[in-house]
Each structure stands twice: as structure tokens, then as C-alpha cells.
Design an enzyme around this catalytic site. Structure first.
Site, short mmCIF file in Angstrom:
data_model
loop_
_atom_site.label_atom_id
_atom_site.label_comp_id
_atom_site.label_asym_id
_atom_site.label_seq_id
_atom_site.Cartn_x
_atom_site.Cartn_y
_atom_site.Cartn_z
N LYS A 141 -0.76 3.12 7.08
CA LYS A 141 -1.50 1.86 7.03
C LYS A 141 -0.52 0.68 7.15
O LYS A 141 -0.75 -0.26 7.91
CB LYS A 141 -2.25 1.79 5.70
CG LYS A 141 -3.40 0.83 5.67
CD LYS A 141 -4.22 0.95 4.39
CE LYS A 141 -5.47 1.79 4.58
NZ LYS A 141 -6.38 1.78 3.43
N ALA A 151 -36.93 -3.45 3.64
CA ALA A 151 -37.15 -2.02 3.43
C ALA A 151 -36.35 -1.23 4.47
O ALA A 151 -36.17 -1.68 5.60
CB ALA A 151 -38.63 -1.70 3.55
N LEU A 186 -34.50 -7.84 0.40
CA LEU A 186 -35.89 -7.35 0.37
C LEU A 186 -36.26 -6.75 1.72
O LEU A 186 -37.39 -6.91 2.18
CB LEU A 186 -36.85 -8.49 0.00
CG LEU A 186 -36.85 -8.92 -1.47
CD1 LEU A 186 -37.87 -10.04 -1.70
CD2 LEU A 186 -37.17 -7.75 -2.41
N ASN A 243 -24.14 -5.77 -8.77
CA ASN A 243 -24.41 -4.69 -7.82
C ASN A 243 -25.65 -3.89 -8.22
O ASN A 243 -26.45 -3.51 -7.36
CB ASN A 243 -23.20 -3.76 -7.71
CG ASN A 243 -22.19 -4.31 -6.70
OD1 ASN A 243 -22.42 -5.35 -6.11
ND2 ASN A 243 -21.10 -3.60 -6.50
N ASP A 246 0.86 -1.19 0.00
CA ASP A 246 0.00 0.00 0.00
C ASP A 246 0.89 1.23 0.00
O ASP A 246 1.97 1.22 0.57
CB ASP A 246 -0.95 0.02 1.21
CG ASP A 246 -2.19 0.85 0.92
OD1 ASP A 246 -3.27 0.27 0.71
OD2 ASP A 246 -2.07 2.11 0.88
N GLU A 272 -14.45 -8.85 -7.26
CA GLU A 272 -14.63 -9.35 -5.91
C GLU A 272 -16.07 -9.10 -5.45
O GLU A 272 -16.60 -8.02 -5.65
CB GLU A 272 -13.64 -8.66 -4.96
CG GLU A 272 -13.70 -9.15 -3.53
CD GLU A 272 -13.64 -10.67 -3.45
OE1 GLU A 272 -12.68 -11.26 -3.95
OE2 GLU A 272 -14.58 -11.27 -2.90
N LYS A 288 -23.78 -0.24 7.31
CA LYS A 288 -24.42 -1.48 7.76
C LYS A 288 -23.68 -1.96 9.00
O LYS A 288 -22.62 -1.41 9.33
CB LYS A 288 -24.41 -2.51 6.65
CG LYS A 288 -23.04 -3.03 6.25
CD LYS A 288 -23.25 -4.21 5.33
CE LYS A 288 -21.99 -4.69 4.72
NZ LYS A 288 -22.20 -5.80 3.81
N CYS A 326 -19.83 0.67 -2.27
CA CYS A 326 -19.97 0.06 -3.60
C CYS A 326 -21.23 0.47 -4.37
O CYS A 326 -21.13 1.04 -5.45
CB CYS A 326 -19.91 -1.45 -3.48
SG CYS A 326 -18.27 -2.02 -2.99
P1 NAD Z 1 -9.96 1.06 -0.03
O1 NAD Z 1 -10.04 2.51 -0.29
O2 NAD Z 1 -10.33 0.52 1.31
O3 NAD Z 1 -8.47 0.54 -0.34
C1 NAD Z 1 -7.71 0.93 -1.46
C2 NAD Z 1 -6.25 0.98 -1.02
O4 NAD Z 1 -5.41 1.12 -2.17
C3 NAD Z 1 -5.91 2.18 -0.14
O5 NAD Z 1 -5.35 1.71 1.08
C4 NAD Z 1 -4.90 2.99 -0.95
O6 NAD Z 1 -3.92 3.62 -0.16
C5 NAD Z 1 -4.29 1.90 -1.83
N1 NAD Z 1 -3.66 2.36 -3.07
C6 NAD Z 1 -4.15 3.21 -4.01
N2 NAD Z 1 -3.28 3.35 -5.02
C7 NAD Z 1 -2.20 2.57 -4.73
C8 NAD Z 1 -0.98 2.28 -5.38
N3 NAD Z 1 -0.66 2.82 -6.56
N4 NAD Z 1 -0.11 1.44 -4.80
C9 NAD Z 1 -0.40 0.88 -3.60
N5 NAD Z 1 -1.55 1.11 -2.94
C10 NAD Z 1 -2.44 1.94 -3.49
O7 NAD Z 1 -10.84 0.38 -1.17
P2 NAD Z 1 -11.67 -1.00 -1.09
O8 NAD Z 1 -12.95 -0.80 -0.37
O9 NAD Z 1 -10.76 -2.10 -0.69
O10 NAD Z 1 -12.05 -1.17 -2.64
C11 NAD Z 1 -11.06 -1.52 -3.60
C12 NAD Z 1 -11.78 -1.92 -4.87
O11 NAD Z 1 -12.56 -3.11 -4.65
C13 NAD Z 1 -12.76 -0.88 -5.41
O12 NAD Z 1 -12.75 -0.91 -6.79
C14 NAD Z 1 -14.09 -1.39 -4.89
O13 NAD Z 1 -15.15 -0.97 -5.70
C15 NAD Z 1 -13.91 -2.88 -4.98
N6 NAD Z 1 -14.75 -3.66 -4.07
C16 NAD Z 1 -14.93 -3.26 -2.77
C17 NAD Z 1 -15.70 -4.03 -1.91
C18 NAD Z 1 -15.92 -3.60 -0.48
O14 NAD Z 1 -16.77 -4.19 0.18
N7 NAD Z 1 -15.22 -2.61 0.04
C19 NAD Z 1 -16.28 -5.22 -2.36
C20 NAD Z 1 -16.06 -5.61 -3.67
C21 NAD Z 1 -15.29 -4.82 -4.52
#
Ligand code: NAD
Length: 433
Positions: free
Chosen positions: A35, A255, A253, A211, A30, A151, A324, A263
Site C-alpha cells: 500500500k 427501500a 428512506l 450508525n 501503514d 469519523e 454503494k 460500517c
Molecule cells: P481499512 O481496512 O481500509 O484501513 C485500515 C488500515 O490500517 C489498513 O491499511 C491496515 O494495513 C492498517 N493498519 C492496521 N494496523 C496497523 C498498524 N499497527 N500500523 C499501521 N497500519 C496499520 O479500514 P477503514 O475503512 O479505513 O476503517 C478504519 C476505521 O474507521 C474502522 O474502525 C472503521 O469502522 C472506521 N470508519 C470507517 C469508515 C469508512 O467509510 N470506511 C467511516 C467511518 C469510520
């Protein structure tokens, strides 16, 4: 197998820890040094049940490590995942892919041998082609395949969802990548999780379609709830009555105050934009997004009505802030719009959430945070239950009544029984009942 995970947020950290638990060697990268420092010290950057133990045991076993150095992290990796954020682009609602392309460029620059680059971030259809182009441009000698592996995990149940998924979707365009992906997920199809190999664009679209469909289901039952309220019907019974039909299914379902989270809001918007750009507009999803947007602030009107028509100068107690239960994630939580609308209407707000105070304080102004639910209710004119944490499912109603200045409860998650509340002398309103 050696795996690198670029981005150690919800998805990257959970996926990385689970892959390590399957026996793979995982480096989570990261660019946020705070972090990575916390992770190295065993402190989780997010609240997700079971994650701290999973991370600790795999770090101890030597299968999971953390770094800010991407080039170092991808050394020797057979699969490099991109799990960075894809938020809404400011102003137009398209997915902001700048983090994805920046990561792709950095990966390309650091490559020495063949690697499979796997996009786990949610990205619009066609992004894989662009990732391929960007990488080739950054390093013309790089040898790689680009795969889409969206994912589907849910926050709050992320580890179980990752380890026992309904399906794994892998989108690819070449056989070499297929062998790597099959090996990576081999521990999961031993559990008989269906592994679907499809084209890359199809995989990208499956994620948005899933989604958008779930958001539609939620919005549909929310509109039925509004109709129930004026027609004198009960939305919970309607939901059960339709949900028992196997063709419909009972999930999504319930409400409530409208969907939120990291997301659905951004992904529905991004799908709408992509579809418009490609000349195949998705009018159902456009409407879903618009209806859901209005709904959150409309919930504040419900609270104002319950408080006798005005909340000016009144104290509102809010139970639950996160979008949630079982997460500390506040991204696009309905609580934000509801609280801001109540504050605009002149209310002061005191809130309690089991895990969300720290994140809430970053997005909300002038909210007082209480140490427990009853402290939040103390002296309030009206209470509103926004997020259905277990801690709010069996509140001691005698204490609730004693704490409130006036016994008014607005239950936006239909946790309590209206007849029971009436019997206890609580002025109670809920959604669609
Ligand atoms: P997040 O913001 O919690 O985490 C993203 C991380 O990526 C951050 O810690 C950021 O510092 C790091 N980052 C960004 N650019 C970087 C780079 N160049 N090198 C290294 N680290 C870098 O995001 P998230 O909730 O984990 O979501 C990530 C993706 O997964 C999104 O596209 C989201 O839509 C998808 N997604 C999320 C969920 C969910 O429940 N959160 C579920 C399914 C899919």
C-alpha cells in the site's frame, strides 16, 4: 501542526490528505508495504472520487508523506491518529480491537515528548480507557492524552464529508488535549462546522448511535416496502410522504436490498454486543441486524420469482456489485449474499460494476465479469440491478431488451418507472412498488 496517521485505509488516507490540505504536516503510516509503495508512486489503493488529485497536490507541496515505519512517522508529531480497522471479531460479533491496541503499544514505545493520541477508528464505549492503560503499560514514562474523534465520512463522498462535516465530535478528559484538537480542526470551524467537545465515552457512543440509527431507518423503510408489496401501496410515495416531515427527514428512506458496507453491519453487531455486556440490551438494534441479514438472501428469491420460479441452469446478469456507488468497496455488499444465493439455486452469474471487479473477484467465486452493462446482459435470462451507479440510471432499454434472452429486469434500487417498463414490454419488478 505535525500529524501522524496510523493506518492509511479509507479513513486514514482521506483524513490524512484532508488535514494536509488544511496546511498541516501529515505522515500517513501503514504496515502494508504494498500500500505504501503504491501511495509513494501516486497510485491510490482505493477508488474514491478526487482522492488521487488531493494526494498528489499535497505530496507535491511537501505536506503529505508515507511510510511503513511507525516510530519514524510519529517523530515530532503533536497528534497521532489511530485509524486502523475494527472488523467484527470472528465468531462473536464484538469489535476486534487487536489492531487498535497493537498500534497504541507501538505508539507508546516510540514516544519522546507529550502527544495527543486520537482514536478515529470506530471503537466501543470504554476503549479509550483501555488504550490509555495499554500505552502506560508499554511505556511508563510516556506523556500523552487519549482522545476519541470518531469519523462520519461516507465512502464515495469522503473528501466533501471530511471538509464540510455536519459536526466534529471530540471526546476528551483533559484541557491540554483540548487545545491541540481545537488547533487541529481550526480550519474547519472557520467553515463553521460545529465542533462538539464531550466526554470520551460519550464520543465513542455517538458514533455507534449514529450508525445504528441510520441502519434502523433503512431497515424500517425496507419493512414498509415489504408491506407495500402485499398491500398494493408505493413505498417511494410513502417515503416521500413521511420524509417531508422535518421531524423524520427524507434521507436514508430508500427501500432496497438491505444495508451493507464496511460500517453498518459490523457496527450494529458490535453495539448489540457492548449493550448486552453492559446489561442494557438494545433490542431494536438486535432486530434491525437480524432483519437486514435475512433481507439480502430474500432478494435472491425475488429474482428467482421474476425468472418464473427457478434459475436452475439460467444465466443471471448482475448490474452493480459494490455496496454503494462511487466506491470499489465490497465489504459486506448485499451483492455477495444475493449472488451466492442465486448460484446455490443453480444460476450462472455474469456481472458488471464500474469499479468493483477487482475487489469482487476476491470474495466471489465463479462470476464472469463483463466489459460493460450490455455485455453483462447479453443472452441472460434475467437481469438484476443491485447497485445504483449513475451508469445504470439511463440504460438504453432497447439495447437492454435486445441483449436479454428474455426481457426480465429486477430493479432492487427502484431506479426505473414501472409504467414505462410495462410500456416497453419489459417484465419488471422492483422493491415496494
Ligand atoms: P481499512 O481496512 O481500509 O484501513 C485500515 C488500515 O490500517 C489498513 O491499511 C491496515 O494495513 C492498517 N493498519 C492496521 N494496523 C496497523 C498498524 N499497527 N500500523 C499501521 N497500519 C496499520 O479500514 P477503514 O475503512 O479505513 O476503517 C478504519 C476505521 O474507521 C474502522 O474502525 C472503521 O469502522 C472506521 N470508519 C470507517 C469508515 C469508512 O467509510 N470506511 C467511516 C467511518 C469510520
Amino acid at each position: 501542526m505535525r500529524v501522524a496517521m496510523i493506518g492509511s485505509g479509507y479513513v486514514g488516507l482521506v483524513s490524512g490528505a484532508c488535514f494536509a490540505d488544511f496546511g498541516h504536516d501529515v505522515v500517513c503510516v501503514d504496515k502494508d508495504p504494498g500500500k505504501i509503495e503504491r501511495l509513494k508512486a501516486g497510485v491510490m489503493p482505493i477508488f474514491e472520487p478526487g482522492l488521487d488529485q488531493l494526494v498528489a497536490s499535497n505530496v507535491k507541496a511537501g505536506r503529505l508523506s508515507f511510510t511503513t515505519d511507525l516510530a519514524e512517522g510519529i517523530k515530532g508529531a503533536e497528534a497521532v491518529f489511530i485509524a486502523v480497522g475494527t472488523p467484527s471479531r470472528r465468531g462473536d460479533g464484538h469489535a476486534d480491537l487487536s489492531y487498535v491496541y497493537a498500534a497504541a503499544r507501538e505508539i507508546a514505545a516510540g514516544l519522546s515528548g507529550y502527544v495527543v493520541v486520537v482514536t478515529k477508528s470506530t471503537v466501543p464505549v470504554g476503549t479509550g480507557d483501555e488504550v490509555e492503560r495499554v500505552m502506560a503499560e508499554a511505556n511508563s514514562a510516556a506523556e500523552f492524552s487519549v482522545v476519541s474523534n470518531p469519523e462520519f465520512l461516507r465512502e464515495g463522498a469522503a473528501i466533501g464529508d471530511f471538509k464540510r462535516p455536519d459536526r466534529i465530535v471530540v471526546g476528551l478528559e483533559d484541557e491540554r488535549a483540548r487545545a491541540v484538537m481545537a488547533e487541529l480542526y481550526r480550519p474547519l470551524f472557520l467553515n463553521q462546522s460545529p465542533l462538539m467537545f464531550v466526554g470520551r465515552r460519550t464520543a465513542e457512543l455517538i458514533k455507534y448511535a449514529a450508525n445504528a440509527f441510520l441502519a434502523t431507518k433503512i431497515t424500517f423503510i425496507n419493512e414498509i416496502a415489504d408491506l407495500c408489496e402485499v398491500a398494493g401501496a408505493n413505498v417511494q410515495d410513502v417515503a416521500r410522504g413521511i420524509g417531508l416531515d422535518n421531524r423524520i427527514g427524507s434521507k436514508f428512506l430508500h427501500a432496497g436490498p438491505g444495508y451493507g458496507g464496511s460500517c453498518f453491519p459490523k457496527d450494529t453487531l458490535a453495539l448489540v454486543k457492548t449493550a448486552q455486556d453492559l446489561g442494557a440490551p438494545m433490542r431494536i438494534v438486535e432486530t434491525v441486524a437480524a432483519v437486514n441479514d435475512q433481507r439480502k438472501r430474500a432478494m435472491a428469491k425475488k429474482v428467482i420469482a421474476a425468472a418464473g420460479g427457478s434459475v436452475r441452469g439460467k444465466a443471471v446478469a448482475v448490474l452493480g456489485l459494490t455496496f454503494k456507488p462511487n466506491t470499489d468497496d465490497m465489504r459486506d455488499s448485499p451483492a455477495i449474499d444475493i449472488i451466492q444465493a442465486l448460484q446455490d439455486a443453480g444460476a450462472t452469474v455474469r456481472a458488471y460494476d464500474p469499479e468493483g471487479h477487482e475487489q469482487a473477484a476476491l470474495v466471489l467465486k465463479d462470476v464472469a465479469y463483463a466489459a460493460d452493462p450490455y455485455a453483462a446482459l447479453e443472452g441472460a435470462d434475467v437481469a438484476v440491478l443491485v447497485t445504483e451507479w449513475d451508469a445504470f440510471r439511463a440504460l438504453d432499454m432497447d439495447r437492454v431488451k435486445a441483449a436479454l434472452k428474455t426481457p426480465v429486469l429486477v430493479d432492487l434500487r427502484n431506479v426505473y418507472d414501472p409504467a414505462e417498463m410495462a410500456r416497453r414490454g419489459i417484465s419488471y419488478s422492483s422493491v415496494g412498488r
